[in-house]
Design a protein around this motif. Structure first.
Motif, PDB file in Angstrom:
ATOM      1  N   LEU A   1      22.707  -9.859  -4.325  1.00  0.00           N
ATOM      2  CA  LEU A   1      22.979  -9.999  -5.755  1.00  0.00           C
ATOM      3  C   LEU A   1      24.041  -9.016  -6.235  1.00  0.00           C
ATOM      4  O   LEU A   1      24.757  -9.288  -7.198  1.00  0.00           O
ATOM      5  N   ALA A   2      24.156  -7.888  -5.549  1.00  0.00           N
ATOM      6  CA  ALA A   2      25.170  -6.898  -5.918  1.00  0.00           C
ATOM      7  C   ALA A   2      26.562  -7.303  -5.455  1.00  0.00           C
ATOM      8  O   ALA A   2      27.556  -6.697  -5.860  1.00  0.00           O
ATOM      9  N   HIS A   3      26.638  -8.331  -4.601  1.00  0.00           N
ATOM     10  CA  HIS A   3      27.923  -8.730  -4.035  1.00  0.00           C
ATOM     11  C   HIS A   3      28.315 -10.163  -4.394  1.00  0.00           C
ATOM     12  O   HIS A   3      29.108 -10.788  -3.702  1.00  0.00           O
TER      13      HIS A   3
ATOM     14  N   MET B   1       9.820 -20.918 -11.197  1.00  0.00           N
ATOM     15  CA  MET B   1      10.505 -22.193 -11.005  1.00  0.00           C
ATOM     16  C   MET B   1      11.944 -22.160 -11.520  1.00  0.00           C
ATOM     17  O   MET B   1      12.754 -23.009 -11.154  1.00  0.00           O
ATOM     18  N   ALA B   2      12.270 -21.191 -12.367  1.00  0.00           N
ATOM     19  CA  ALA B   2      13.649 -21.071 -12.856  1.00  0.00           C
ATOM     20  C   ALA B   2      14.569 -20.698 -11.697  1.00  0.00           C
ATOM     21  O   ALA B   2      14.199 -19.902 -10.832  1.00  0.00           O
ATOM     22  N   SER B   3      15.761 -21.257 -11.682  1.00  0.00           N
ATOM     23  CA  SER B   3      16.659 -21.074 -10.534  1.00  0.00           C
ATOM     24  C   SER B   3      16.992 -19.622 -10.259  1.00  0.00           C
ATOM     25  O   SER B   3      16.987 -19.178  -9.118  1.00  0.00           O
ATOM     26  N   GLY B   4      17.303 -18.852 -11.280  1.00  0.00           N
ATOM     27  CA  GLY B   4      17.607 -17.451 -11.082  1.00  0.00           C
ATOM     28  C   GLY B   4      19.058 -17.181 -10.703  1.00  0.00           C
ATOM     29  O   GLY B   4      19.871 -18.093 -10.536  1.00  0.00           O
ATOM     30  N   HIS B   5      19.364 -15.903 -10.546  1.00  0.00           N
ATOM     31  CA  HIS B   5      20.730 -15.413 -10.380  1.00  0.00           C
ATOM     32  C   HIS B   5      21.467 -16.072  -9.212  1.00  0.00           C
ATOM     33  O   HIS B   5      22.523 -16.683  -9.386  1.00  0.00           O
ATOM     34  N   LEU B   6      20.930 -15.946  -7.995  1.00  0.00           N
ATOM     35  CA  LEU B   6      21.648 -16.428  -6.815  1.00  0.00           C
ATOM     36  C   LEU B   6      21.840 -17.947  -6.848  1.00  0.00           C
ATOM     37  O   LEU B   6      22.961 -18.442  -6.688  1.00  0.00           O
ATOM     38  N   GLN B   7      20.770 -18.680  -7.056  1.00  0.00           N
ATOM     39  CA  GLN B   7      20.910 -20.132  -7.059  1.00  0.00           C
ATOM     40  C   GLN B   7      21.741 -20.613  -8.243  1.00  0.00           C
ATOM     41  O   GLN B   7      22.521 -21.560  -8.124  1.00  0.00           O
ATOM     42  N   GLY B   8      21.612 -19.947  -9.367  1.00  0.00           N
ATOM     43  CA  GLY B   8      22.418 -20.321 -10.522  1.00  0.00           C
ATOM     44  C   GLY B   8      23.908 -20.197 -10.268  1.00  0.00           C
ATOM     45  O   GLY B   8      24.702 -21.080 -10.621  1.00  0.00           O
ATOM     46  N   ARG B   9      24.299 -19.087  -9.622  1.00  0.00           N
ATOM     47  CA  ARG B   9      25.733 -18.903  -9.327  1.00  0.00           C
ATOM     48  C   ARG B   9      26.184 -19.901  -8.250  1.00  0.00           C
ATOM     49  O   ARG B   9      27.329 -20.374  -8.273  1.00  0.00           O
ATOM     50  N   LEU B  10      25.293 -20.235  -7.311  1.00  0.00           N
ATOM     51  CA  LEU B  10      25.639 -21.237  -6.304  1.00  0.00           C
ATOM     52  C   LEU B  10      25.825 -22.607  -6.944  1.00  0.00           C
ATOM     53  O   LEU B  10      26.783 -23.323  -6.631  1.00  0.00           O
ATOM     54  N   LEU B  11      24.933 -22.995  -7.850  1.00  0.00           N
ATOM     55  CA  LEU B  11      25.055 -24.288  -8.517  1.00  0.00           C
ATOM     56  C   LEU B  11      26.368 -24.379  -9.293  1.00  0.00           C
ATOM     57  O   LEU B  11      27.054 -25.410  -9.252  1.00  0.00           O
ATOM     58  N   LYS B  12      26.715 -23.318  -9.987  1.00  0.00           N
ATOM     59  CA  LYS B  12      27.995 -23.314 -10.704  1.00  0.00           C
ATOM     60  C   LYS B  12      29.155 -23.480  -9.723  1.00  0.00           C
ATOM     61  O   LYS B  12      30.085 -24.274  -9.961  1.00  0.00           O
TER      62      LYS B  12
END
Length: 210
Positions: free
Chosen positions: A8-10, A34-45
């Motif tokens: 997450l820091a990178h 169940m919320a996607s969260g930081h890593l998956q959210g940035r991947l989806l974008k």
């Protein structure tokens, strides 16, 4: 520092609005994880920016984190339709979507996507399946009928906390449904696919062009 902390820091930082949504989801809903969260959210974008879909369909909105993340990656003429079958989530989710910076790119619908999405009369370039695990295969078949050739389906939670290889969960209906979905997609000649061990499992599926 854990490996997750290092990851997450990178990567791109989590937007403040989404971080507040993530916190509110954990505070005010029973199944906050169940919320996607930081890593998956940035991947989806990022995947949306790579695929460049004009129309996205989401099956399972929950609190709106993934919908907002994907909408951030849309082109100016892109739009996302998202279905949530649990009407108890409507007030919470609608307020977060409508107050986001991408509200004009999202249509939030309370209802069953499997029956409701075909009634939109639209085709899609990307479908994100993250609803009831027991109906994943039905959602997949619906998505394929609405998906343009060469389009993509993303199916979340396809490793299901590792339960798919744990015989202790053989009688669990949700686990059985995910296993059936995974087995079916693995040999479906209409698509190509790859299952990523990201978070709780994310399967990327591409509809063949012929």
């Amino acid at each position: 520092m854990t490996l997750e902390d290092y990851i997450l820091a990178h990567i791109d930082p989590e937007p403040d609005y989404l971080h507040r949504l993530w916190r509110a989801t954990h505070l005010h809903t029973v199944h906050g994880r169940m919320a996607s969260g930081h890593l998956q959210g940035r991947l989806l974008k990022m995947l949306v920016q790579m695929i460049r879909p004009r129309r996205i369909l989401e099956v399972g909105t929950f609190s709106g984190y993934s919908a907002i993340s994907m909408a951030e990656g849309l082109c100016d003429d892109g739009h996302l339709w998202t279905f949530e079958i649990n009407d108890e989530m409507e007030d919470f989710t609608r307020s977060w979507i409508e107050n986001s910076s991408v509200a004009d790119r999202i249509t939030f619908i309370i209802g069953d996507a499997i029956s409701g999405a075909p009634r939109l009369g639209l085709t899609f370039d990307l479908v994100f399946i993250d609803g009831d695990k027991r109906t994943y295969l039905q959602a997949y078949e619906m998505a394929l009928t609405l998906l343009n050739p060469g389009g993509f389906i993303l199916a979340d939670n396809t490793l299901w906390d590792g339960h798919v290889i744990d015989h202790a969960y053989d009688r669990d209906h949700q686990t059985a449904a995910i296993e059936h979905f995974n087995d079916f997609v693995a040999t479906d000649p209409r698509v190509t696919r790859v299952l990523l061990p990201l978070r709780d499992g994310l399967t990327l599926i591409r509809k063949n062009t012929e």
